[in-house]
Write a protein that holds these residues in place. Sequence first.
Motif, PDB file in Angstrom:
ATOM      1  N   UNK A  53      39.714  90.672   5.275  1.00 52.69           N
ATOM      2  CA  UNK A  53      40.454  89.694   4.472  1.00 52.69           C
ATOM      3  C   UNK A  53      41.814  90.246   4.077  1.00 52.69           C
ATOM      4  N   UNK A  54      41.851  91.530   3.763  1.00 53.17           N
ATOM      5  CA  UNK A  54      43.103  92.169   3.371  1.00 53.17           C
ATOM      6  C   UNK A  54      44.073  92.186   4.541  1.00 53.17           C
ATOM      7  N   UNK A 103      48.891  95.112  -2.529  1.00 50.02           N
ATOM      8  CA  UNK A 103      48.024  96.278  -2.405  1.00 50.02           C
ATOM      9  C   UNK A 103      46.775  95.987  -3.225  1.00 50.02           C
ATOM     10  N   UNK A 104      45.637  95.969  -2.557  1.00 51.35           N
ATOM     11  CA  UNK A 104      44.371  95.651  -3.200  1.00 51.35           C
ATOM     12  C   UNK A 104      43.673  96.957  -3.560  1.00 51.35           C
ATOM     13  N   UNK A 112      48.207  90.444   5.600  1.00 54.63           N
ATOM     14  CA  UNK A 112      49.304  91.403   5.601  1.00 54.63           C
ATOM     15  C   UNK A 112      49.306  92.336   4.407  1.00 54.63           C
ATOM     16  N   UNK A 113      48.155  92.479   3.762  1.00 56.79           N
ATOM     17  CA  UNK A 113      48.054  93.358   2.603  1.00 56.79           C
ATOM     18  C   UNK A 113      47.445  94.690   3.029  1.00 56.79           C
ATOM     19  N   UNK A 114      47.441  95.621   2.110  1.00 52.47           N
ATOM     20  CA  UNK A 114      46.791  96.911   2.342  1.00 52.47           C
ATOM     21  C   UNK A 114      45.780  97.142   1.222  1.00 52.47           C
ATOM     22  N   UNK A 115      44.885  98.081   1.426  1.00 52.13           N
ATOM     23  CA  UNK A 115      43.878  98.360   0.410  1.00 52.13           C
ATOM     24  C   UNK A 115      43.791  99.854   0.156  1.00 52.13           C
ATOM     25  N   UNK A 138      36.423  85.160  -1.821  1.00 50.96           N
ATOM     26  CA  UNK A 138      37.165  85.084  -3.082  1.00 50.96           C
ATOM     27  C   UNK A 138      38.481  85.837  -2.981  1.00 50.96           C
ATOM     28  N   UNK A 139      38.447  87.006  -2.337  1.00 45.55           N
ATOM     29  CA  UNK A 139      39.673  87.780  -2.172  1.00 45.55           C
ATOM     30  C   UNK A 139      40.660  87.039  -1.276  1.00 45.55           C
TER      31      UNK A 139
END
Length: 276
Positions: A29-30, A12-13, A34-37, A93-94
């Motif tokens: 990018x998130x 989780x970003x 497979x990430x969430x923000x 970068x992320x």
Amino acid sequence: MDAAWSEDEQSVVGIVDAGTATVPEVESSVDAHGATSVRGDLETVLAADPSLLVTAGESDLSAAARVGSDCPVLPVGEVTGIETVSAPRVPDALEAVLEGTATVRRHSVLGIEVEDDGDADGTRSADDTVSADDTVSDRTRERALFDATLVTDEPARISEYGVESRGDSVSTFRADGVVVATPAGSYGYSSALEAPYLASSIDAVVVSPIAPFAMRTRRWVLPDDDIVLTVERDEGDVTLVVDDRSVRTVGVGSRVRLGVDGTLSTFVVPDDTIGG
């Protein structure tokens, strides 16, 4: 010491909006990893239990250290003493962070406690309560990523300050103020006082008088625990400033105790992993 950061498939970003208005959209990018923000102010973002934070500028980074967040941070923009990425490079970068190619660098954070005259024995009654500004009775607690300063408010009003380290007196001197800088803070205002730079791996702080009355007054590199600053004599109000935030007035007889109180972790992204 730097350490590798492992990719978390369900990362989780947390994007702190207070200073990231100029940061490009990072959702692609998130999503690709497979990430969430979550976006919002620091309190809102931390409530979402993020795996990592994105902050822009010194103020938000300092705030993350102040609240004791254990989330590693990708710092954006100009922050003296800490490696950052520029705003246009944030998506790349992320992506490097989420792929696990970034490393984590830990920066010491100072805990600061003011003991007012009459409270220097360290005792606390059962009736002491914590107020909204984190004051317990007449004891003030703060945290600094960069530095803590005692400074006389009115120009040309010189006060007398004392410095102790691990119970021993280091010096007393007349000056406009005194600053205690962490390794990260040694590259900021402290450097303008001709104090030495400290590497992040050093367990020490640098203590420097501000505009001392005696021109040959020294600067000291001291262990980063059990440091005490005192106001021996004041010729005007003396203010405690923590990471550029004016906290409170400190009077004669009060003791300002400083020592490392945890760390803040930031991402270091190799240049060859992100675009120019």
